[in-house]
Design a protein around this motif. Structure first.
Motif, PDB file in Angstrom:
ATOM      1  N   THR A   9      41.352  42.543  32.608  1.00  0.00           N
ATOM      2  CA  THR A   9      40.486  41.483  32.091  1.00  0.00           C
ATOM      3  C   THR A   9      41.117  40.852  30.853  1.00  0.00           C
ATOM      4  OG1 THR A   9      38.453  42.508  32.910  1.00  0.00           O
ATOM      5  CG2 THR A   9      38.228  40.982  31.070  1.00  0.00           C
ATOM      6  N   THR A  71      46.867  34.431  36.538  1.00  0.00           N
ATOM      7  CA  THR A  71      46.093  35.311  35.661  1.00  0.00           C
ATOM      8  C   THR A  71      44.795  34.644  35.221  1.00  0.00           C
ATOM      9  OG1 THR A  71      48.144  36.339  34.878  1.00  0.00           O
ATOM     10  CG2 THR A  71      46.197  36.664  33.508  1.00  0.00           C
ATOM     11  N   THR A  72      44.728  33.322  35.347  1.00  0.00           N
ATOM     12  CA  THR A  72      43.492  32.619  34.964  1.00  0.00           C
ATOM     13  C   THR A  72      42.269  33.181  35.684  1.00  0.00           C
ATOM     14  OG1 THR A  72      44.006  30.917  36.615  1.00  0.00           O
ATOM     15  CG2 THR A  72      44.605  30.448  34.316  1.00  0.00           C
ATOM     16  N   SER A  73      42.455  33.711  36.881  1.00  0.00           N
ATOM     17  CA  SER A  73      41.315  34.254  37.637  1.00  0.00           C
ATOM     18  C   SER A  73      40.775  35.538  37.025  1.00  0.00           C
ATOM     19  CB  SER A  73      41.724  34.506  39.090  1.00  0.00           C
ATOM     20  OG  SER A  73      42.720  35.518  39.161  1.00  0.00           O
ATOM     21  N   LEU A  74      41.515  36.114  36.062  1.00  0.00           N
ATOM     22  CA  LEU A  74      41.084  37.340  35.389  1.00  0.00           C
ATOM     23  C   LEU A  74      40.521  37.060  34.000  1.00  0.00           C
ATOM     24  CD1 LEU A  74      44.185  39.585  36.225  1.00  0.00           C
ATOM     25  CD2 LEU A  74      42.039  39.404  37.505  1.00  0.00           C
ATOM     26  N   HIS A  76      37.901  35.682  31.262  1.00  0.00           N
ATOM     27  CA  HIS A  76      36.564  35.249  30.859  1.00  0.00           C
ATOM     28  C   HIS A  76      36.764  34.297  29.686  1.00  0.00           C
ATOM     29  CE1 HIS A  76      34.332  38.138  33.361  1.00  0.00           C
ATOM     30  NE2 HIS A  76      35.321  38.974  33.090  1.00  0.00           N
ATOM     31  N   PHE A 100      38.564  29.913  35.844  1.00  0.00           N
ATOM     32  CA  PHE A 100      38.404  31.155  35.111  1.00  0.00           C
ATOM     33  C   PHE A 100      37.354  32.042  35.775  1.00  0.00           C
ATOM     34  CE2 PHE A 100      39.701  28.045  31.762  1.00  0.00           C
ATOM     35  CZ  PHE A 100      40.968  28.568  31.551  1.00  0.00           C
ATOM     36  N   ARG A 101      37.419  33.320  35.450  1.00  0.00           N
ATOM     37  CA  ARG A 101      36.505  34.298  36.045  1.00  0.00           C
ATOM     38  C   ARG A 101      35.065  34.004  35.649  1.00  0.00           C
ATOM     39  NH1 ARG A 101      37.968  40.704  35.844  1.00  0.00           N
ATOM     40  NH2 ARG A 101      36.330  41.492  37.219  1.00  0.00           N
ATOM     41  N   SER A 102      34.870  33.608  34.397  1.00  0.00           N
ATOM     42  CA  SER A 102      33.555  33.169  33.940  1.00  0.00           C
ATOM     43  C   SER A 102      33.761  32.187  32.791  1.00  0.00           C
ATOM     44  CB  SER A 102      32.689  34.351  33.463  1.00  0.00           C
ATOM     45  OG  SER A 102      33.169  34.875  32.247  1.00  0.00           O
ATOM     46  N   ALA A 293      31.514  38.910  29.721  1.00  0.00           N
ATOM     47  CA  ALA A 293      32.204  39.924  30.515  1.00  0.00           C
ATOM     48  C   ALA A 293      31.520  41.288  30.431  1.00  0.00           C
ATOM     49  CB  ALA A 293      33.649  40.050  30.031  1.00  0.00           C
TER      50      ALA A 293
END
Length: 296
Positions: A9, A71-74, A76, A100-102, A293
């Motif tokens: 994360t 890594t943007t998908s990980l 927050h 992004f993840r959030s 997160a």
């Protein structure tokens, strides 16, 4: 500030104002991954461009850290952005679908408050390109100002620069005494009012705000026009501070690019309540991301 058991994360904080934005990326355990900066980030003006600039800044951090852009998908992300109080601007910004993840989105004032006080009672007063105050006491928010360049931003770099140009034109017309500051401003446009009109037509708030340091320099040299401009700005900022303190804030953080130069012009009953911020607005934005997160 960390996310328990989240080795995969990352936490991104973005502090976006009228002149620039700052990005900071941390790993889930709080370690600094990298930082970047960009241009104006008021989403009320151009939310899609701001979204693209933020993503580009994030990619720059990842590239320098040797991490893949996926890594943007990980990540927050916490965004404290100028203009985020406007519902339409928020909706347009979020419609950009950043990868992004959030995403946690709030005003730049809220991110500054969160960084300054870590969630405890207090007030912040941003005096930069624009101006805005926020007091939060026992969870209750009191916003003061920050209603946009057209009708607000009193005491800001924008207000100082715009009024300086206006007053220089008064001197050009013979409606006011010519001073060294007015001479310098007029010389910058070849003493041609038409050039000033053409420039002002397309000038952004940050363009006017870039004149503020010149005004403070001349005020320190006791230029009458500069002193009048700074004293007016100080009165406007004092009124904002008074309202924030009257809302119950026990202390006040003064921040922004104009704040340091303006502070000596404020009355003691305001400066006596000023305290240093525990952390900056970018860290406040990271705390927003951490909360989203499920972190501590």
């Amino acid at each position: 500030m960390f996310v328990s058991g989240a080795a995969d994360t990352f936490l991104l904080g973005v502090d976006g104002g009228g002149t620039q934005c700052r990005l900071r990326l941390r790993s889930g355990d709080g370690a600094l991954v990298g930082e970047a900066s960009g241009g104006p980030s008021n989403i009320r003006f151009d939310p899609e461009t701001v979204a693209r600039a933020i993503l580009a800044g994030c990619h720059a951090i990842l590239d320098r850290a040797g991490l893949p852009r996926e890594t943007t998908s990980l990540i927050h992300a916490g965004f404290g952005l100028a203009g985020a109080a406007q519902t339409s601007a928020r909706e347009q910004f979020l419609a950009s679908r950043l990868p992004f993840r959030s995403i946690s989105l709030d005003t730049d004032a809220y991110a500054a408050w969160l960084g300054a006080f870590g969630g405890e009672n207090g007030a912040i007063l941003i005096v930069g390109t624009g101006s805005c105050g926020l007091s939060i006491v026992n969870g209750e928010r009191t916003y003061v100002g920050g209603w946009g360049a057209e009708i607000s931003d009193e005491g800001s770099g924008l207000a100082i620069g715009r009024e300086a140009i206006r007053r220089a034109l008064w001197a050009h017309d013979g409606r006011a005494t010519m001073t060294a500051l007015a001479e310098t401003l007029l010389d910058g446009f070849g003493r041609n009012p038409e050039m000033i009109i053409d420039w002002a037509r397309s000038a952004r708030p940050a363009d006017f705000a870039r004149l503020a340091p010149l005004v403070f320099d001349y005020a320190n040299q006791r230029d009458p026009l500069a002193i009048s401009l700074v004293e007016t700005a100080a009165r406007d900022v004092t009124r904002i501070a008074e309202r924030l303190l009257s809302a119950g804030a026990p202390r006040l953080c003064l921040m922004g690019g104009v704040a340091g130069a303006l502070r000596p012009w404020l009355p003691p009953y305001v400066t006596d309540r000023i305290v240093p911020a525990a952390a900056d607005a970018t860290e406040g934005a990271i705390l927003m991301a951490c909360r989203a997160a499920g972190g501590n």
